[in-house]
Design an enzyme around this catalytic site. Structure first.
Site, short mmCIF file in Angstrom:
data_model
loop_
_atom_site.label_atom_id
_atom_site.label_comp_id
_atom_site.label_asym_id
_atom_site.label_seq_id
_atom_site.Cartn_x
_atom_site.Cartn_y
_atom_site.Cartn_z
CE1 TYR A 43 42.46 47.79 40.93
CE2 TYR A 43 43.97 49.35 41.93
CZ TYR A 43 43.58 48.05 41.70
OH TYR A 43 44.29 47.01 42.23
CE LYS B 283 46.28 48.80 39.24
NZ LYS B 283 46.66 47.81 40.24
CD GLU C 248 48.51 38.77 39.60
OE1 GLU C 248 49.21 39.74 39.27
OE2 GLU C 248 47.28 38.73 39.41
CG LEU D 211 47.66 44.00 36.84
CD1 LEU D 211 46.21 44.19 36.42
CD2 LEU D 211 48.00 44.95 37.96
C1 LIG Z 1 47.13 41.64 41.49
C2 LIG Z 1 48.26 42.58 41.20
N1 LIG Z 1 49.32 42.13 40.51
C3 LIG Z 1 50.37 42.92 40.23
C4 LIG Z 1 50.40 44.25 40.64
C5 LIG Z 1 51.60 45.11 40.32
O1 LIG Z 1 51.31 46.06 39.34
P1 LIG Z 1 52.14 47.43 39.22
O2 LIG Z 1 53.57 47.05 39.14
O3 LIG Z 1 51.65 48.04 37.97
O4 LIG Z 1 51.83 48.23 40.44
C6 LIG Z 1 49.32 44.78 41.34
C7 LIG Z 1 49.33 46.18 41.78
O5 LIG Z 1 48.42 46.69 42.36
C8 LIG Z 1 48.22 43.92 41.62
O6 LIG Z 1 47.16 44.39 42.31
#
Ligand SMILES: Cc1ncc(COP(=O)(O)O)c(C=O)c1O
Length: 285
Positions: free
Chosen positions: A36, A150, A182, A206
């Site tokens: 996603y 993701k 994270e 991520l």
């Molecule tokens: C586990 C995780 N880490 C980091 C992020 C941050 O990613 P982004 O800045 O692309 O929204 C998300 C966003 O949904 C996430 O689910």
């Protein structure tokens, strides 16, 4: 059709949410077999759409699922869905699963993917959260080794996030083998001795589009930064800690497991980067 119903996208059709139905044998439902994205939209203009579509391709490659659309097709669908919503700032959520097939772990052959998209009002942080920062809790990261993809298989993240929800905190920040990874739905950045320090984008986190944007904006502003592993003790003693995500933007963490971060207020480096982010998010691209 009910005038108030939200229009979503399912497999080529734009239709009211309550008419969007997916068969129970969809591999997204059975296995969490899909990926996603969420693209933030400010004033009806998608922010960093090309970056999100590049990450989508990376996630699809990672689960060996062919991309059903070209970048131009995705952009057109996203823009059309945005135009069909009554709000200006939106979060376009879209997921692609390996389709509907008799239950068997191995990939089905010749089955079209299921594509579902919806765009909701963008839930950005409140003024109070920006000004006072937010509380997080900590936990050992027990998720799989492909946190760089993701995927919609989010149970590990769901269980982590609930630890925060259980005590009224906003996020759970995680450590694996003693190093910061994270948070359950956001990246974590630190400020240590005036330098922004961010964990590397390896297979354990991520690759956040907001993480990249925040670091790019900070670099443009001449702020010092380092990308390197951050030990738990170092993270917990940092002068500033931030969360970053498409919906949280950059958000200061001012309490970890009930203890203040720095002086317990959002720090000066955060305030600078937050302001640049506000200025830049209004620009297309
Ligand atoms: C586990 C995780 N880490 C980091 C992020 C941050 O990613 P982004 O800045 O692309 O929204 C998300 C966003 O949904 C996430 O689910």
């Amino acid at each position: 059709m009910n005038a108030a119903s939200q229009i979503v996208y399912l497999n080529g059709e734009y239709l009211p949410l309550e008419e969007a139905k997916v068969p129970v044998l969809d591999r997204g439902f059975i296995y969490g077999d899909g990926v996603y994205e969420l693209v933030p939209v400010y004033g009806r203009e998608p922010f960093r759409m090309a970056h999100h579509l590049a990450r989508l391709q990376r996630s699809l490659d990672g689960i060996r699922l062919a991309n059903p659309h070209t970048t131009a097709e995705w952009e057109a669908i996203i823009r059309k869905l945005v135009s069909l919503q009554p709000y200006d700032d939106q979060g376009v959520y879209f997921q692609i699963t390996r389709g509907v097939a008799k239950r068997d772990h191995a990939f089905p052959q010749g089955v079209p993917p299921t594509i579902f998209m919806m765009s909701n009002p963008l839930p950005t942080p409140s003024r109070d959260q920006v000004e006072r920062g937010v509380a997080v809790v900590t936990a050992d990261d027990n998720r799989w080794q492909r946190c760089d993809l993701k995927t919609i298989s989010l149970l590990g993240n769901v269980l982590m996030r609930q630890l925060a929800a259980d005590v009224g905190a906003v996020e759970t920040i995680m450590f694996r083998n003693g190093f910061l990874t994270e948070a359950s739905a956001s990246n974590v950045l630190c400020v240590i001795g005036g330098t922004i320090v961010a964990p590397p984008k390896d297979n354990l986190i991520l690759p956040g589009i907001t993480y990249d944007a925040a670091l790019e904006f900070a670099r443009d502003a001449g702020l010092p930064m380092e990308i390197r592993p951050v030990a738990r003790a170092e993270a917990l003693a940092a002068d500033e800690l931030w969360l970053s995500s498409s919906t949280k933007e950059v958000l200061a963490i001012t309490s970890v497991d009930g203890k203040p971060v720095g002086d317990g207020k959002p720090g000066p480096v955060f305030r600078k980067v937050w302001q640049i982010y506000q200025d830049r998010k209004a620009r297309p691209g």
